[in-house]
Design a protein around this motif. Sequence first.
Motif, PDB file in Angstrom:
ATOM      1  N   PRO A 233       0.838  -1.213   0.000  1.00 48.99           N
ATOM      2  CA  PRO A 233       0.000   0.000   0.000  1.00 48.99           C
ATOM      3  C   PRO A 233       0.869   1.258   0.000  1.00 48.99           C
ATOM      4  CG  PRO A 233      -0.823  -1.587   1.601  1.00 48.99           C
ATOM      5  CD  PRO A 233       0.491  -2.123   1.118  1.00 48.99           C
ATOM      6  N   GLU A 234       0.513   2.224  -0.824  1.00 52.60           N
ATOM      7  CA  GLU A 234       1.303   3.446  -0.920  1.00 52.60           C
ATOM      8  C   GLU A 234       1.030   4.372   0.263  1.00 52.60           C
ATOM      9  OE1 GLU A 234       1.086   5.470  -4.602  1.00 52.60           O
ATOM     10  OE2 GLU A 234       1.595   3.708  -5.817  1.00 52.60           O
ATOM     11  N   TYR A 235       2.082   5.007   0.719  1.00 50.38           N
ATOM     12  CA  TYR A 235       1.964   5.990   1.791  1.00 50.38           C
ATOM     13  C   TYR A 235       3.218   6.856   1.770  1.00 50.38           C
ATOM     14  CZ  TYR A 235       5.448   3.496   4.612  1.00 50.38           C
ATOM     15  OH  TYR A 235       6.614   2.927   5.070  1.00 50.38           O
ATOM     16  N   ALA A 236       3.232   7.899   2.558  1.00 52.33           N
ATOM     17  CA  ALA A 236       4.413   8.744   2.711  1.00 52.33           C
ATOM     18  C   ALA A 236       4.459   9.232   4.147  1.00 52.33           C
ATOM     19  CB  ALA A 236       4.364   9.925   1.746  1.00 52.33           C
ATOM     20  N   PRO A 237       5.648   9.368   4.720  1.00 50.60           N
ATOM     21  CA  PRO A 237       5.733   9.815   6.119  1.00 50.60           C
ATOM     22  C   PRO A 237       5.140  11.196   6.338  1.00 50.60           C
ATOM     23  CG  PRO A 237       7.903   9.771   5.084  1.00 50.60           C
ATOM     24  CD  PRO A 237       6.966   9.069   4.168  1.00 50.60           C
ATOM     25  N   PHE A 238       5.249  12.076   5.330  1.00 56.47           N
ATOM     26  CA  PHE A 238       4.743  13.437   5.519  1.00 56.47           C
ATOM     27  C   PHE A 238       3.212  13.505   5.490  1.00 56.47           C
ATOM     28  CE2 PHE A 238       6.483  12.857   1.232  1.00 56.47           C
ATOM     29  CZ  PHE A 238       5.372  13.028   0.423  1.00 56.47           C
ATOM     30  N   THR A 239       2.565  12.424   5.065  1.00 55.91           N
ATOM     31  CA  THR A 239       1.097  12.394   5.110  1.00 55.91           C
ATOM     32  C   THR A 239       0.568  11.426   6.168  1.00 55.91           C
ATOM     33  OG1 THR A 239       1.088  10.738   3.320  1.00 55.91           O
ATOM     34  CG2 THR A 239       0.794  13.053   2.700  1.00 55.91           C
ATOM     35  N   HIS A 240       1.347  10.421   6.559  1.00 56.75           N
ATOM     36  CA  HIS A 240       0.851   9.382   7.459  1.00 56.75           C
ATOM     37  C   HIS A 240       1.481   9.403   8.851  1.00 56.75           C
ATOM     38  CE1 HIS A 240      -0.705   7.833   3.679  1.00 56.75           C
ATOM     39  NE2 HIS A 240      -1.425   6.976   4.353  1.00 56.75           N
ATOM     40  N   ASP A 241       2.681   9.945   8.963  1.00 51.46           N
ATOM     41  CA  ASP A 241       3.381   9.927  10.245  1.00 51.46           C
ATOM     42  C   ASP A 241       3.134  11.241  10.985  1.00 51.46           C
ATOM     43  OD1 ASP A 241       5.029   9.624  12.401  1.00 51.46           O
ATOM     44  OD2 ASP A 241       6.886   9.446  11.265  1.00 51.46           O
ATOM     45  N   THR A 242       2.195  11.222  11.907  1.00 49.76           N
ATOM     46  CA  THR A 242       1.852  12.443  12.641  1.00 49.76           C
ATOM     47  C   THR A 242       2.954  12.863  13.613  1.00 49.76           C
ATOM     48  OG1 THR A 242       0.668  11.146  14.317  1.00 49.76           O
ATOM     49  CG2 THR A 242      -0.620  12.001  12.471  1.00 49.76           C
ATOM     50  N   ASN A 243       3.918  11.980  13.875  1.00 48.65           N
ATOM     51  CA  ASN A 243       5.037  12.325  14.753  1.00 48.65           C
ATOM     52  C   ASN A 243       6.180  13.012  14.004  1.00 48.65           C
ATOM     53  OD1 ASN A 243       3.950  11.196  17.186  1.00 48.65           O
ATOM     54  ND2 ASN A 243       4.402   9.166  16.381  1.00 48.65           N
ATOM     55  N   SER A 244       6.123  12.986  12.680  1.00 48.08           N
ATOM     56  CA  SER A 244       7.211  13.573  11.909  1.00 48.08           C
ATOM     57  C   SER A 244       7.127  15.091  11.934  1.00 48.08           C
ATOM     58  CB  SER A 244       7.192  13.060  10.469  1.00 48.08           C
ATOM     59  OG  SER A 244       6.071  13.555   9.760  1.00 48.08           O
ATOM     60  N   LYS A 245       8.266  15.732  11.622  1.00 54.23           N
ATOM     61  CA  LYS A 245       8.382  17.180  11.696  1.00 54.23           C
ATOM     62  C   LYS A 245       8.949  17.717  10.383  1.00 54.23           C
ATOM     63  CE  LYS A 245       9.468  16.829  16.672  1.00 54.23           C
ATOM     64  NZ  LYS A 245       8.305  17.563  17.211  1.00 54.23           N
ATOM     65  N   PHE A 246       9.051  19.048  10.298  1.00 51.52           N
ATOM     66  CA  PHE A 246       9.559  19.680   9.085  1.00 51.52           C
ATOM     67  C   PHE A 246      10.604  20.740   9.413  1.00 51.52           C
ATOM     68  CE2 PHE A 246       5.442  18.096   7.753  1.00 51.52           C
ATOM     69  CZ  PHE A 246       5.661  17.638   6.464  1.00 51.52           C
ATOM     70  N   ILE A 247      11.702  20.687   8.660  1.00 53.32           N
ATOM     71  CA  ILE A 247      12.650  21.791   8.585  1.00 53.32           C
ATOM     72  C   ILE A 247      12.288  22.560   7.321  1.00 53.32           C
ATOM     73  CG2 ILE A 247      15.063  22.427   8.192  1.00 53.32           C
ATOM     74  CD1 ILE A 247      15.821  19.809   9.642  1.00 53.32           C
ATOM     75  N   THR A 248      12.085  23.874   7.427  1.00 49.70           N
ATOM     76  CA  THR A 248      11.718  24.643   6.245  1.00 49.70           C
ATOM     77  C   THR A 248      12.590  25.883   6.087  1.00 49.70           C
ATOM     78  OG1 THR A 248      10.055  25.969   7.425  1.00 49.70           O
ATOM     79  CG2 THR A 248       9.302  23.931   6.374  1.00 49.70           C
ATOM     80  N   ILE A 249      12.674  26.301   4.846  1.00 55.88           N
ATOM     81  CA  ILE A 249      13.247  27.592   4.510  1.00 55.88           C
ATOM     82  C   ILE A 249      12.223  28.269   3.607  1.00 55.88           C
ATOM     83  CG2 ILE A 249      14.601  26.449   2.692  1.00 55.88           C
ATOM     84  CD1 ILE A 249      16.591  28.759   2.825  1.00 55.88           C
ATOM     85  N   LYS A 250      11.797  29.471   4.011  1.00 58.60           N
ATOM     86  CA  LYS A 250      10.781  30.208   3.276  1.00 58.60           C
ATOM     87  C   LYS A 250      11.288  31.612   2.958  1.00 58.60           C
ATOM     88  CE  LYS A 250       6.863  27.806   5.468  1.00 58.60           C
ATOM     89  NZ  LYS A 250       5.668  27.953   6.335  1.00 58.60           N
ATOM     90  N   SER A 251      10.654  32.226   1.972  1.00 59.32           N
ATOM     91  CA  SER A 251      10.926  33.636   1.718  1.00 59.32           C
ATOM     92  C   SER A 251      10.262  34.465   2.816  1.00 59.32           C
ATOM     93  CB  SER A 251      10.374  34.042   0.348  1.00 59.32           C
ATOM     94  OG  SER A 251       8.949  34.018   0.373  1.00 59.32           O
ATOM     95  N   LYS A 252      10.635  35.721   2.935  1.00 57.56           N
ATOM     96  CA  LYS A 252      10.027  36.565   3.966  1.00 57.56           C
ATOM     97  C   LYS A 252       8.535  36.758   3.730  1.00 57.56           C
ATOM     98  CE  LYS A 252      11.322  40.904   1.656  1.00 57.56           C
ATOM     99  NZ  LYS A 252      12.076  42.173   1.789  1.00 57.56           N
ATOM    100  N   GLU A 253       8.095  36.495   2.466  1.00 61.00           N
ATOM    101  CA  GLU A 253       6.666  36.575   2.151  1.00 61.00           C
ATOM    102  C   GLU A 253       5.932  35.288   2.504  1.00 61.00           C
ATOM    103  OE1 GLU A 253       8.994  39.453   0.054  1.00 61.00           O
ATOM    104  OE2 GLU A 253       9.071  37.265  -0.178  1.00 61.00           O
ATOM    105  N   GLY A 254       6.668  34.277   2.953  1.00 60.27           N
ATOM    106  CA  GLY A 254       6.052  33.026   3.371  1.00 60.27           C
ATOM    107  C   GLY A 254       6.001  31.951   2.315  1.00 60.27           C
ATOM    108  N   GLU A 255       6.647  32.175   1.168  1.00 55.94           N
ATOM    109  CA  GLU A 255       6.653  31.161   0.112  1.00 55.94           C
ATOM    110  C   GLU A 255       7.649  30.059   0.460  1.00 55.94           C
ATOM    111  OE1 GLU A 255       6.829  30.941  -4.775  1.00 55.94           O
ATOM    112  OE2 GLU A 255       7.847  32.596  -3.741  1.00 55.94           O
ATOM    113  N   LEU A 256       7.229  28.807   0.316  1.00 55.64           N
ATOM    114  CA  LEU A 256       8.111  27.682   0.619  1.00 55.64           C
ATOM    115  C   LEU A 256       9.220  27.592  -0.420  1.00 55.64           C
ATOM    116  CD1 LEU A 256       8.535  25.185   2.485  1.00 55.64           C
ATOM    117  CD2 LEU A 256       7.278  23.861   0.781  1.00 55.64           C
ATOM    118  N   CYS A 257      10.462  27.600   0.045  1.00 51.07           N
ATOM    119  CA  CYS A 257      11.617  27.456  -0.843  1.00 51.07           C
ATOM    120  C   CYS A 257      12.111  26.007  -0.846  1.00 51.07           C
ATOM    121  CB  CYS A 257      12.735  28.386  -0.404  1.00 51.07           C
ATOM    122  SG  CYS A 257      12.244  30.127  -0.282  1.00 51.07           S
ATOM    123  N   ALA A 258      12.158  25.402   0.336  1.00 50.44           N
ATOM    124  CA  ALA A 258      12.538  23.991   0.457  1.00 50.44           C
ATOM    125  C   ALA A 258      12.101  23.494   1.824  1.00 50.44           C
ATOM    126  CB  ALA A 258      14.040  23.799   0.272  1.00 50.44           C
TER     127      ALA A 258
END
Length: 336
Positions: A233-258
């Motif tokens: 069955p297909e799944y991904a940790p970013f959709t199924h693992d509620t314990n997982s977290k995110f490191i993000t880098i965004k522009s000052k306007e809030g746009e996701l860069c990575a």
Amino acid sequence: MLEQDWKLLQRGKDMTYFQQYEWYKILVDLNKEIRNKNFEYLFARVQKNGKTVLIAPLWIIKKTFAKFNKKGVYIFGRAQWSDYLNFIYNQFDPTSIDFLFTQIKLKYGIYNYILEDIQQESELAQYIITKFHLENLEQSICVNLNIPNNEEEYKKLLSKNSKQNIRTAFNRAETDGISFVFNFDDKSVNLDEFKKYRNIRLLEKNQSYQNIISRLKYFISSKILHRGYYKYPEYAPFTHDTNSKFITIKSKEGELCAAFNYGMDKVHSQIVLMAVSTNPKYYKYSPGILALYKYIINETNYKNIKLIDFTRGNERYKYVLGGKEHYNVKLIFNIN
């Protein structure tokens, strides 16, 4: 009872985020409705003096089917998002492994083992390598980084080219008037945005096979040779693992860069990177590298973790950030 025992065993030094009870709960929920006469999932528990010393999450193929799914014993979680597989144990006990193999032979009449993605330095892998005659041993590259004691020590660890690449990325952004905002536990990630940019990058990788020979090899591997493998069955940790977290880098306007989706293993003070997404608009600034660089610098100061595990694969960014190789092994053997 199983949950209680599991959570005690998962504290062992060979255990990772992917051996945690909560991770396997996701896998069980995904597979619990599957019924197939050719295989079964099994959580074998070995006890000694009334105490559980080993739990083995297994995928038992009782009869070869669709040609490529060979009769044998596998670790449940294979061929999916689990970068590291293992049995669950706190203190490694060779006699419990021998007992487990004997009981499987008696119950199923199966002698063949195909154990994949076990960390080579783990006690289980070393025991099997020395104890049994291996039909095959395959290595695959993984990369991790022990967090240095301080920022200065980390910068000394980086190569001259790596430091230059990171400086260039920051300078390009400054020249173009772009200000980045870093977040190491971002709870406001737009998953649709994350998935969109991730899918764009995956499509770009597939299209990178430019010549006819490369395209033919890709077609044979993905469309013909793997056609007969059982599809989980297909799944991904970013959709199924509620314990997982995110490191993000965004522009000052809030746009996701990575962004990096990661799992936090508090017991062993380490994180595992599981999925990455990069906005094509910001490729020229290497935002993923900048985000992880800032994260590592932060950890040299606050010391929340001891190790960042980039997991399977030898992608360039892992080495730019100072990562060192270690290995998974696939072990194929028979028991007598």
